[in-house]
Design a protein around this motif. Sequence first.
Motif, mmCIF file in Angstrom:
data_model
loop_
_atom_site.group_PDB
_atom_site.id
_atom_site.type_symbol
_atom_site.label_atom_id
_atom_site.label_comp_id
_atom_site.label_asym_id
_atom_site.label_seq_id
_atom_site.Cartn_x
_atom_site.Cartn_y
_atom_site.Cartn_z
ATOM 1 N N ALA A 21 0.820 -1.208 0.000
ATOM 2 C CA ALA A 21 0.000 0.000 0.000
ATOM 3 C C ALA A 21 0.854 1.259 0.000
ATOM 4 O O ALA A 21 0.595 2.206 -0.757
ATOM 5 C CB ALA A 21 -0.931 -0.002 1.210
ATOM 6 N N GLU A 76 2.235 1.794 -3.335
ATOM 7 C CA GLU A 76 1.185 2.272 -4.247
ATOM 8 C C GLU A 76 0.902 3.754 -4.013
ATOM 9 O O GLU A 76 0.672 4.512 -4.967
ATOM 10 C CB GLU A 76 -0.082 1.449 -4.034
ATOM 11 C CG GLU A 76 -1.269 1.875 -4.879
ATOM 12 C CD GLU A 76 -1.091 1.544 -6.356
ATOM 13 O OE1 GLU A 76 -1.786 2.166 -7.176
ATOM 14 O OE2 GLU A 76 -0.247 0.673 -6.679
ATOM 15 N N PHE A 77 0.924 4.180 -2.748
ATOM 16 C CA PHE A 77 0.680 5.581 -2.424
ATOM 17 C C PHE A 77 1.925 6.451 -2.656
ATOM 18 O O PHE A 77 1.875 7.657 -2.432
ATOM 19 C CB PHE A 77 0.253 5.722 -0.957
ATOM 20 C CG PHE A 77 -1.066 5.074 -0.638
ATOM 21 C CD1 PHE A 77 -2.129 5.142 -1.523
ATOM 22 C CD2 PHE A 77 -1.242 4.396 0.570
ATOM 23 C CE1 PHE A 77 -3.348 4.545 -1.211
ATOM 24 C CE2 PHE A 77 -2.450 3.798 0.881
ATOM 25 C CZ PHE A 77 -3.514 3.865 -0.015
ATOM 26 N N GLU A 78 3.031 5.803 -3.045
ATOM 27 C CA GLU A 78 4.312 6.492 -3.239
ATOM 28 C C GLU A 78 4.766 7.196 -1.960
ATOM 29 O O GLU A 78 5.219 8.335 -1.965
ATOM 30 C CB GLU A 78 4.227 7.486 -4.402
ATOM 31 C CG GLU A 78 3.918 6.813 -5.747
ATOM 32 C CD GLU A 78 3.881 7.798 -6.897
ATOM 33 O OE1 GLU A 78 3.909 9.021 -6.638
ATOM 34 O OE2 GLU A 78 3.829 7.346 -8.042
ATOM 35 N N ARG A 79 4.627 6.475 -0.858
ATOM 36 C CA ARG A 79 5.029 6.996 0.445
ATOM 37 C C ARG A 79 5.919 5.972 1.167
ATOM 38 O O ARG A 79 5.789 5.760 2.374
ATOM 39 C CB ARG A 79 3.789 7.296 1.317
ATOM 40 C CG ARG A 79 2.913 8.425 0.804
ATOM 41 C CD ARG A 79 3.596 9.781 0.952
ATOM 42 N NE ARG A 79 2.692 10.883 0.666
ATOM 43 C CZ ARG A 79 2.457 11.367 -0.533
ATOM 44 N NH1 ARG A 79 3.075 10.830 -1.586
ATOM 45 N NH2 ARG A 79 1.619 12.372 -0.713
ATOM 46 N N TRP A 112 -8.559 5.183 1.088
ATOM 47 C CA TRP A 112 -8.425 5.908 -0.169
ATOM 48 C C TRP A 112 -7.152 6.756 -0.243
ATOM 49 O O TRP A 112 -6.908 7.435 -1.225
ATOM 50 C CB TRP A 112 -9.643 6.798 -0.387
ATOM 51 C CG TRP A 112 -9.865 7.771 0.733
ATOM 52 C CD1 TRP A 112 -9.340 9.028 0.854
ATOM 53 C CD2 TRP A 112 -10.636 7.558 1.913
ATOM 54 N NE1 TRP A 112 -9.738 9.613 2.025
ATOM 55 C CE2 TRP A 112 -10.555 8.728 2.697
ATOM 56 C CE3 TRP A 112 -11.409 6.489 2.395
ATOM 57 C CZ2 TRP A 112 -11.199 8.858 3.915
ATOM 58 C CZ3 TRP A 112 -12.056 6.615 3.606
ATOM 59 C CH2 TRP A 112 -11.945 7.788 4.351
ATOM 60 N N GLY A 113 -6.348 6.701 0.792
ATOM 61 C CA GLY A 113 -5.114 7.472 0.801
ATOM 62 C C GLY A 113 -4.270 7.096 2.001
ATOM 63 O O GLY A 113 -4.708 6.321 2.873
ATOM 64 N N PRO A 114 -3.049 7.598 2.092
ATOM 65 C CA PRO A 114 -2.153 7.197 3.188
ATOM 66 C C PRO A 114 -2.670 7.545 4.575
ATOM 67 O O PRO A 114 -2.453 6.796 5.521
ATOM 68 C CB PRO A 114 -0.851 7.942 2.879
ATOM 69 C CG PRO A 114 -1.219 9.022 1.916
ATOM 70 C CD PRO A 114 -2.386 8.520 1.151
#
Length: 414
Positions: free
Chosen positions: A248, A251-254, A303-305
């Motif tokens: 995840a 995918e969130f680029e975090r 839906w987001g980090p």
Amino acid sequence: MNFQTYAELWRIPDVRRILVLGVFLRIPMPASAVIVTLHVVGPLDRSYAEAGLVSTVLAIAMAISNPWLGRLLDRVGLRRTVLLPLTVLPFAWSIAPWVGYVPLLGLVAAAGLFTVPSFSIVRQVMLRSVGPGKRTAALSADSVMTELCFMVGPLIGVLGASYLGTSWALLLIQWLGILAAVVLWLFNPTITEGEPALPADAAPLTTASATRRTRLPSWVNPGVTLLLIGTFSASLILVAEDLGTVAAMREFERTTLLGLVMAIWASGSLIGAIVYGALNRHPSAAVMLVLLGATTVLTAFAWGPISFTALLLLSGFFCAPSLTAALEAITSNVPSTVRGEVMGWHGSAITLGSAVGAPTAGYAIDLTGWQGGFLFGGGLGLLIAGAVWFTTRRMSTPAEASLPSGERSPAAAE
């Protein structure tokens, strides 16, 4: 809710000593996992898949050793049991950091087969040292210390590998555990309080039934079996969440926040253990497993980090309590004279859950994205937990209805 219980536990000398000693016995495990991975992909110049194989070999070896070393604890006592690992581990871990990949696999397997059964020993000392009314709090306190070890251990492993090199770091961290085992051998705490009465539903076997069950240990019954299955499902859920979290954040680029997110997840588990142990009435193992599975599935809809981290924190709140509730119910349903063996099977259930969950959750992630890990782990865990809950409800006897408020048959998971 009574947090004063933890202060009362800390005042008990044996509890205080074994909790502190348990930290030094356990930290080498998560620390070594990181160091071995860095060692295999670094100095040995192997792939991550080959590094993963080392972890798999260790997990299988420990799954085999847990029950038989636990049984040895019950039969010959702590000192004679710990002496066996102390004759093998110093040689295995003194040689392992300096050999090639294939010899490393063999030495890791030997070390896994003769690992000091620290989890079983610490928990048995805790249970022996407290009254029945404080057992859940004692196991929760042990879960808190375990969570701290698995939060601090990887950090120590990374720092050691960075400043000392992987070979010296592995040698020193394992010798820390060996020295702690020597102190345990010298300390030699009592691990059983004598033979307790079996629960009401564990009636003595008749001659005919004993004949039919001669090949099964005397403690095997449907309640314990279901709780071990529940422990397996909890471990499967946790490893699926672990892999899903990595996927995840990528995918969130975090990915730079991965360590922080994992720490938040672990802190949720730690807080959950503290709160669960302080409760006056404890939800059953089956209920906790259902909540763990449901919140894991819910995390897939982030839906987001930020929302992901919040939902992961919520799920983490039920991690340690689920395992604690299952272990408390299991140990309450067997005589103290076989707790070592039963706790060994509990450890094997956790190990096997991880071994099965890791590749299957990874496949689900490859197939459907990071959400697949949470949907697979949470969904399958929820299905198993629901089956355990439904079965234990059907197994409940009318006698339980007559128990005083706050009491119940420990055989029931609910």
